[in-house]
Design a protein around this motif. Structure first.
Motif, short mmCIF file in Angstrom:
data_model
loop_
_atom_site.label_atom_id
_atom_site.label_comp_id
_atom_site.label_asym_id
_atom_site.label_seq_id
_atom_site.Cartn_x
_atom_site.Cartn_y
_atom_site.Cartn_z
N TYR A 1 0.83 -1.21 0.00
CA TYR A 1 0.00 0.00 0.00
C TYR A 1 0.86 1.26 0.00
N ARG A 2 2.11 1.12 -0.44
CA ARG A 2 3.07 2.22 -0.46
C ARG A 2 3.77 2.29 -1.81
N VAL A 3 4.25 3.47 -2.15
CA VAL A 3 5.08 3.62 -3.35
C VAL A 3 6.43 2.96 -3.06
N PRO A 4 6.83 2.00 -3.86
CA PRO A 4 8.08 1.30 -3.54
C PRO A 4 9.32 2.16 -3.80
N ASP A 5 10.31 1.96 -2.96
CA ASP A 5 11.61 2.60 -3.16
C ASP A 5 12.48 1.62 -3.93
N LEU A 6 12.54 1.79 -5.22
CA LEU A 6 13.23 0.83 -6.08
C LEU A 6 14.74 0.98 -6.03
N ARG A 7 15.23 1.89 -5.22
CA ARG A 7 16.67 1.93 -4.97
C ARG A 7 17.07 0.88 -3.93
N ASP A 8 16.08 0.43 -3.16
CA ASP A 8 16.33 -0.60 -2.17
C ASP A 8 16.43 -1.95 -2.88
N PRO A 9 17.51 -2.70 -2.68
CA PRO A 9 17.69 -3.97 -3.41
C PRO A 9 16.53 -4.94 -3.23
N ALA A 10 15.98 -5.03 -2.02
CA ALA A 10 14.88 -5.96 -1.78
C ALA A 10 13.63 -5.54 -2.55
N ALA A 11 13.33 -4.24 -2.55
CA ALA A 11 12.17 -3.76 -3.29
C ALA A 11 12.37 -3.94 -4.80
N ARG A 12 13.57 -3.66 -5.26
CA ARG A 12 13.87 -3.82 -6.68
C ARG A 12 13.69 -5.28 -7.12
N ALA A 13 14.17 -6.18 -6.29
CA ALA A 13 14.03 -7.60 -6.62
C ALA A 13 12.56 -8.03 -6.64
N ARG A 14 11.77 -7.41 -5.79
CA ARG A 14 10.35 -7.78 -5.71
C ARG A 14 9.61 -7.46 -7.00
N TYR A 15 9.99 -6.37 -7.68
CA TYR A 15 9.24 -5.93 -8.85
C TYR A 15 9.96 -6.12 -10.19
N ALA A 16 11.26 -6.35 -10.16
CA ALA A 16 12.03 -6.49 -11.41
C ALA A 16 11.59 -7.74 -12.17
N GLY A 17 11.31 -7.57 -13.45
CA GLY A 17 10.90 -8.68 -14.29
C GLY A 17 9.51 -9.20 -13.99
N LYS A 18 8.75 -8.46 -13.20
CA LYS A 18 7.42 -8.90 -12.77
C LYS A 18 6.32 -8.06 -13.42
N ARG A 19 5.14 -8.62 -13.38
CA ARG A 19 3.94 -7.91 -13.84
C ARG A 19 3.21 -7.42 -12.59
N THR A 20 3.08 -6.09 -12.46
CA THR A 20 2.55 -5.50 -11.24
C THR A 20 1.31 -4.67 -11.53
N ALA A 21 0.25 -4.91 -10.80
CA ALA A 21 -0.95 -4.07 -10.91
C ALA A 21 -0.80 -2.87 -9.99
N VAL A 22 -1.08 -1.68 -10.50
CA VAL A 22 -1.07 -0.45 -9.71
C VAL A 22 -2.50 0.08 -9.70
N ILE A 23 -3.11 0.11 -8.53
CA ILE A 23 -4.51 0.53 -8.40
C ILE A 23 -4.56 1.91 -7.78
N GLY A 24 -5.14 2.88 -8.51
CA GLY A 24 -5.23 4.25 -8.01
C GLY A 24 -5.05 5.23 -9.14
N SER A 25 -5.46 6.47 -8.90
CA SER A 25 -5.41 7.47 -9.97
C SER A 25 -4.82 8.80 -9.52
N GLY A 26 -4.17 8.83 -8.36
CA GLY A 26 -3.59 10.07 -7.86
C GLY A 26 -2.09 10.13 -8.02
N ALA A 27 -1.50 11.09 -7.32
CA ALA A 27 -0.06 11.33 -7.45
C ALA A 27 0.77 10.12 -7.04
N SER A 28 0.32 9.39 -6.03
CA SER A 28 1.09 8.22 -5.60
C SER A 28 1.10 7.16 -6.69
N ALA A 29 -0.04 6.96 -7.34
CA ALA A 29 -0.09 6.00 -8.44
C ALA A 29 0.81 6.45 -9.59
N PHE A 30 0.79 7.75 -9.89
CA PHE A 30 1.69 8.27 -10.94
C PHE A 30 3.15 7.97 -10.60
#
Length: 453
Positions: free
Chosen positions: A184-213
């Motif tokens: 429920y947070r904007v990921p910090d993709l500079r963090d190796p663990a966060a980067r690994a979680r989303y790299a090469g993955k298909r991710t749904a982003v739900i929302g239409s505000g600045a955080s989603a952008f």
């Protein structure tokens, strides 16, 4: 032993974030004793959670005048007023130093579990207003304690209670069971663990505000470096001319740049948009998750889900005080019509103070993001003016409390956050919402005309 009178008791401030610490500074300036209760281990715990995200507002608009006066004797100097800080900058270079100056007036590791009138539950009228408040707290040692206060300022914000993905405001069916794959947070993709979680993955982003952008822009950058990375952007409504904000014409340049980045993510194929999708359930599909809409549509499975559908106030510990809250926004009744996102945009919200923030229960105030309930648009400057007005009222200076004055950009209250490490997306252009701010004054009601409000 002499029992202190109510006037000798401290004013309890809940939350050591930007507005809570500003409230403490204004109380000190008024000669009142603040006691700031912070659940986290440091000042600005919530802000530190998004330390990687850059603010839309420059330094000149995110520091409070009373706080600056308190900091001045320490040699503190405000950073370049035209520069845009990250959340981490804000916390380390301003908020923590401010908390340090306040010293033992700030207590960390202290969670507020209840607020009431001494000896009175919410149904008792007798001598109610003459009683001080009792604030029940829980420390990190597990001990429960009680503090007596002359007034309570709740600046605890809404960060701790993100909204779920369900279109009806409740968690979607299966959302709790899939919690290990949902953020429920904007990921910090500079963090190796966060980067690994989303790299090469298909991710749904739900929302239409600045955080989603912001999430879309981050994932698009990752997609350029990591093959197979793709975002599926889920919107409950369609895409229109204003979906991505004002772009180059946006009076908040950083916000406009962010919208353009999100738009580019879609146009460049790093994200695909799904419109009119109101999530009803999330289902396991092997090792992946599938989203199902109220109309029966079922999307191709994704690996991860980022839910950025807004925030909401935690009112559970205020159940024994008499609050006047709007039934939709959960904001103070007099403030709600002025910030209703169904009616207002950033350009039509005007400065406000004690009159809009008062409740049937005297001397308790919700301020900052907490005061906006579920409304998304908020500006630090507005929170600072709220606490200036509220502390004046607590001090008995009603004339100052009702003479709310604020230099506010003509577009009014705008909020949100920009990209991290992208100062070029926040080129200095006079700062804030526009280059020519105007000074607005209100007394007991709204101005006759305020840009369409």
């Amino acid at each position: 032993m002499t029992t202190p009178t109510t006037d000798q008791l401290p004013v309890v401030v809940i939350g050591a974030g930007p507005v809570g610490l500003a409230a403490a500074a204004h109380l000190v300036e008024r000669g009142l004793e603040p006691l700031v209760l912070e659940a986290g281990p440091t000042a600005a715990t919530a802000v530190r959670d998004w330390a990687h995200v850059r603010l839309f507002s420059p330094w000149a608009e995110v520091t409070d005048p009373a706080a600056e006066k308190l900091l001045a004797p320490t040699g503190w100097v405000r950073p370049d007023g035209a520069a845009y800080p990250t959340g981490g900058d804000w916390a380390e270079r301003y908020l923590q130093p401010l908390a340090d100056v306040l010293g033992d007036k700030v207590r960390y590791g202290t969670t507020v579990t209840g607020v009431a009138r001494a000896g009175r539950d919410r149904i008792v009228d007798a001598d109610r207003e003459e009683q001080p408040f009792t604030v029940h707290i829980l420390g990190t040692d597990g001990r429960e304690r009680r503090i007596t206060a002359r007034a309570v300022i709740d600046a605890s914000g809404t960060w701790a209670t993100p909204s779920p993905m369900g279109a009806d405001g409740l968690p979607a069916l299966g959302e709790r069971a899939a919690a290990d794959r949902i953020s429920y947070r904007v990921p910090d993709l500079r963090d190796p663990a966060a980067r690994a979680r989303y790299a090469g993955k298909r991710t749904a982003v739900i929302g239409s505000g600045a955080s989603a952008f912001t999430a879309l822009a981050h994932l698009a950058d990752l997609a350029k470096e990591e093959a197979g990375t793709h975002a599926v952007w889920i919107l409950r409504r369609g895409i229109g001319a204003d979906t991505f904000g004002g772009g180059d014409a946006d009076q908040l340049p950083a916000r406009g740049a962010l919208g353009l980045r999100a738009k580019a993510a879609v146009e460049d194929g790093h994200a695909s948009a799904v419109t009119g999708f109101r999530t009803e359930s999330v289902e396991r599909d092997g090792d992946r998750l599938a989203l199902v809409a109220e109309d029966g549509r079922r999307l191709d499975p994704v690996d991860e889900i980022i839910v950025l559908t807004g925030l909401r106030p935690d009112l559970s510990f205020l159940s024994e005080v008499r609050l006047g809250l709007d039934e939709r926004l959960q904001a103070p009744t007099a403030l709600a019509p002025l910030i209703d996102p169904n009616v207002h945009s950033c350009g039509t919200v005007y400065p406000h103070g004690v009159n809009e923030l008062s409740h049937p229960e005297q001397d308790i105030y919700l301020v900052g993001m907490k005061s906006y309930g579920r409304a998304p648009t908020f500006l630090a400057l507005t929170g600072y003016e709220q606490v200036r007005s509220v502390t004046a009222a607590i001090a008995g200076d009603r004339e100052a409390a009702e003479r709310v004055e604020l230099t506010l950009p003509e577009t009014g209250v705008c909020g949100g956050a920009g990209l991290y490490d992208d100062p070029e997306d926040a080129e200095q252009s006079g700062g804030g919402c526009c280059a020519a701010p105007t000074t607005l004054q209100i007394g007991t009601g709204a101005p006759a005309t305020t840009g369409g409000c």
